[in-house]
Write a protein that holds these residues in place. Structure first.
Motif, PDB file in Angstrom:
ATOM      1  N   THR A   1     132.549 -14.339  50.048  1.00  0.00           N
ATOM      2  CA  THR A   1     133.893 -13.767  49.987  1.00  0.00           C
ATOM      3  C   THR A   1     133.934 -12.310  50.468  1.00  0.00           C
ATOM      4  N   GLY A   2     132.758 -11.731  50.743  1.00  0.00           N
ATOM      5  CA  GLY A   2     132.708 -10.338  51.192  1.00  0.00           C
ATOM      6  C   GLY A   2     132.794  -9.331  50.061  1.00  0.00           C
ATOM      7  N   HIS A   3     132.498  -9.777  48.837  1.00  0.00           N
ATOM      8  CA  HIS A   3     132.610  -8.900  47.668  1.00  0.00           C
ATOM      9  C   HIS A   3     131.260  -8.502  47.070  1.00  0.00           C
ATOM     10  N   ALA A   4     130.179  -8.613  47.846  1.00  0.00           N
ATOM     11  CA  ALA A   4     128.852  -8.236  47.349  1.00  0.00           C
ATOM     12  C   ALA A   4     128.004  -7.715  48.502  1.00  0.00           C
ATOM     13  N   VAL A   5     127.108  -6.799  48.172  1.00  0.00           N
ATOM     14  CA  VAL A   5     126.125  -6.287  49.126  1.00  0.00           C
ATOM     15  C   VAL A   5     124.761  -6.259  48.453  1.00  0.00           C
ATOM     16  N   ASP A   6     123.745  -6.429  49.267  1.00  0.00           N
ATOM     17  CA  ASP A   6     122.369  -6.227  48.823  1.00  0.00           C
ATOM     18  C   ASP A   6     121.875  -4.985  49.542  1.00  0.00           C
ATOM     19  N   ILE A   7     121.245  -4.107  48.787  1.00  0.00           N
ATOM     20  CA  ILE A   7     120.829  -2.805  49.290  1.00  0.00           C
ATOM     21  C   ILE A   7     119.311  -2.672  49.199  1.00  0.00           C
ATOM     22  N   GLY A   8     118.743  -1.945  50.103  1.00  0.00           N
ATOM     23  CA  GLY A   8     117.325  -1.648  50.071  1.00  0.00           C
ATOM     24  C   GLY A   8     117.112  -0.265  50.660  1.00  0.00           C
ATOM     25  N   PRO A   9     115.932   0.284  50.565  1.00  0.00           N
ATOM     26  CA  PRO A   9     114.780  -0.169  49.794  1.00  0.00           C
ATOM     27  C   PRO A   9     114.949   0.113  48.304  1.00  0.00           C
ATOM     28  N   THR A  10     113.875  -0.082  47.566  1.00  0.00           N
ATOM     29  CA  THR A  10     113.930   0.009  46.108  1.00  0.00           C
ATOM     30  C   THR A  10     114.419   1.367  45.603  1.00  0.00           C
ATOM     31  N   ASN A  11     114.043   2.456  46.274  1.00  0.00           N
ATOM     32  CA  ASN A  11     114.510   3.763  45.785  1.00  0.00           C
ATOM     33  C   ASN A  11     116.026   3.908  45.967  1.00  0.00           C
ATOM     34  N   ALA A  12     116.593   3.246  46.958  1.00  0.00           N
ATOM     35  CA  ALA A  12     118.054   3.243  47.107  1.00  0.00           C
ATOM     36  C   ALA A  12     118.692   2.405  45.996  1.00  0.00           C
TER      37      ALA A  12
ATOM     38  N   TRP B   1     118.914  -5.286  43.604  1.00  0.00           N
ATOM     39  CA  TRP B   1     119.435  -4.938  44.925  1.00  0.00           C
ATOM     40  C   TRP B   1     120.884  -5.371  45.135  1.00  0.00           C
ATOM     41  N   HIS B   2     121.451  -6.141  44.217  1.00  0.00           N
ATOM     42  CA  HIS B   2     122.776  -6.752  44.388  1.00  0.00           C
ATOM     43  C   HIS B   2     123.841  -5.909  43.684  1.00  0.00           C
TER      44      HIS B   2
ATOM     45  N   THR C   1     120.924  -4.794  53.349  1.00  0.00           N
ATOM     46  CA  THR C   1     120.076  -5.900  53.800  1.00  0.00           C
ATOM     47  C   THR C   1     120.878  -7.178  53.982  1.00  0.00           C
ATOM     48  N   THR C   2     121.961  -7.319  53.241  1.00  0.00           N
ATOM     49  CA  THR C   2     122.908  -8.397  53.479  1.00  0.00           C
ATOM     50  C   THR C   2     124.245  -8.000  52.870  1.00  0.00           C
ATOM     51  N   GLY C   3     125.285  -8.416  53.534  1.00  0.00           N
ATOM     52  CA  GLY C   3     126.643  -8.146  53.060  1.00  0.00           C
ATOM     53  C   GLY C   3     127.418  -9.450  53.039  1.00  0.00           C
ATOM     54  N   TRP C   4     128.469  -9.522  53.867  1.00  0.00           N
ATOM     55  CA  TRP C   4     129.208 -10.771  53.995  1.00  0.00           C
ATOM     56  C   TRP C   4     128.285 -11.814  54.617  1.00  0.00           C
ATOM     57  N   ARG C   5     128.397 -13.053  54.137  1.00  0.00           N
ATOM     58  CA  ARG C   5     127.676 -14.192  54.717  1.00  0.00           C
ATOM     59  C   ARG C   5     128.649 -15.334  54.932  1.00  0.00           C
ATOM     60  N   SER C   6     128.423 -16.079  55.972  1.00  0.00           N
ATOM     61  CA  SER C   6     129.212 -17.291  56.183  1.00  0.00           C
ATOM     62  C   SER C   6     128.774 -18.355  55.183  1.00  0.00           C
ATOM     63  N   LYS C   7     129.621 -19.350  55.007  1.00  0.00           N
ATOM     64  CA  LYS C   7     129.263 -20.480  54.147  1.00  0.00           C
ATOM     65  C   LYS C   7     128.002 -21.165  54.681  1.00  0.00           C
ATOM     66  N   LYS C   8     127.921 -21.281  56.008  1.00  0.00           N
ATOM     67  CA  LYS C   8     126.759 -21.906  56.654  1.00  0.00           C
ATOM     68  C   LYS C   8     125.468 -21.189  56.265  1.00  0.00           C
TER      69      LYS C   8
ATOM     70  N   CYS D   1     118.443 -13.626  47.741  1.00  0.00           N
ATOM     71  CA  CYS D   1     119.677 -12.844  47.763  1.00  0.00           C
ATOM     72  C   CYS D   1     119.787 -12.011  49.023  1.00  0.00           C
ATOM     73  N   SER D   2     118.684 -11.502  49.495  1.00  0.00           N
ATOM     74  CA  SER D   2     118.723 -10.585  50.622  1.00  0.00           C
ATOM     75  C   SER D   2     118.456 -11.282  51.940  1.00  0.00           C
TER      76      SER D   2
END
Length: 196
Positions: free
Chosen positions: A144-155, A177-178, A104-111, A29-30
């Motif tokens: 689609t730009g509708h999800a983010v992965d956040i880190g670290p674990t305390n966040a 994280w999602h 740690t990740t937000g929008w991603r391309s299809k690729k 995911c991240s």
């Protein structure tokens, strides 16, 4: 040599399995966590692979320490504007609480999503098994730009407890994280999805 009883061996085996699944989940995911070690401003540890067509910054790969305010990066800049605003508000509140946060990740391309799926298929042996850990490109909320992965674990922990103040909720039971914008600010988070 330490002797183990059957009960200790079973418990140890269980911990190893949990650690392995968690490790892959963070990677799937991240994104590729080996890239997270690349210093900001580099090509996310892949500067030599640009000719190979592997996903890079233009596809949403983010360097370590990325803030929700780093809108010059496509992985942040191409997020849904309302999601980005909510994550920025949460990041400010976390900072006030003394908790560092990074996207740690937000929008991603299809690729990029295809690369993650291909890696998961190789690891798990089939698309059906891989889909327990990685969404198909046509179904991914990162694409689609509708999800983010956040880190670290305390966040992540902070967002799980307080993210609904900004409309942010953990949406998958196996991915702490999602987060997605799935409620109104101050509203209740809907039940999480458990991948089958």
């Amino acid at each position: 040599m330490i002797e183990t009883t059957p009960r200790r061996s079973t418990a140890l085996a269980g911990l190893v399995i949990v650690a392995a699944v968690t490790s892959f989940g963070l990677t799937a995911c991240s994104a590729d966590r080996t890239d997270a070690a690349a210093p900001p401003g580099t090509s996310h540890g892949r500067s030599s692979s640009a000719g190979k067509g592997l996903p890079g910054a233009a596809d949403g790969k983010l360097p370590a320490g990325t803030s929700a305010f780093d809108t010059d990066l496509p992985g942040i800049g191409k997020l849904d504007p309302e999601l980005r605003k909510a994550v920025q508000q949460a990041e400010k509140a976390m900072k006030a609480d003394g908790i560092p946060m990074q996207v740690t990740t937000g929008w991603r391309s299809k690729k990029y999503q295809i690369e993650l799926m291909d890696k998961a298929i190789k690891q798990y042996g089939s698309r059906e098994k891989a889909k327990k850990y990685v969404a198909d490109p046509d179904e991914s909320h990162h694409v689609t730009g509708h999800a983010v992965d956040i880190g670290p674990t305390n966040a992540d922990d902070w967002l799980i407890r307080k993210g609904n103040r900004y409309g942010l909720c953990q949406t998958y039971s196996n991915e702490i994280w999602h987060f997605e914008l799935v409620t109104t600010p101050g509203g209740d988070c809907p039940p999480m999805t458990t991948p089958s």
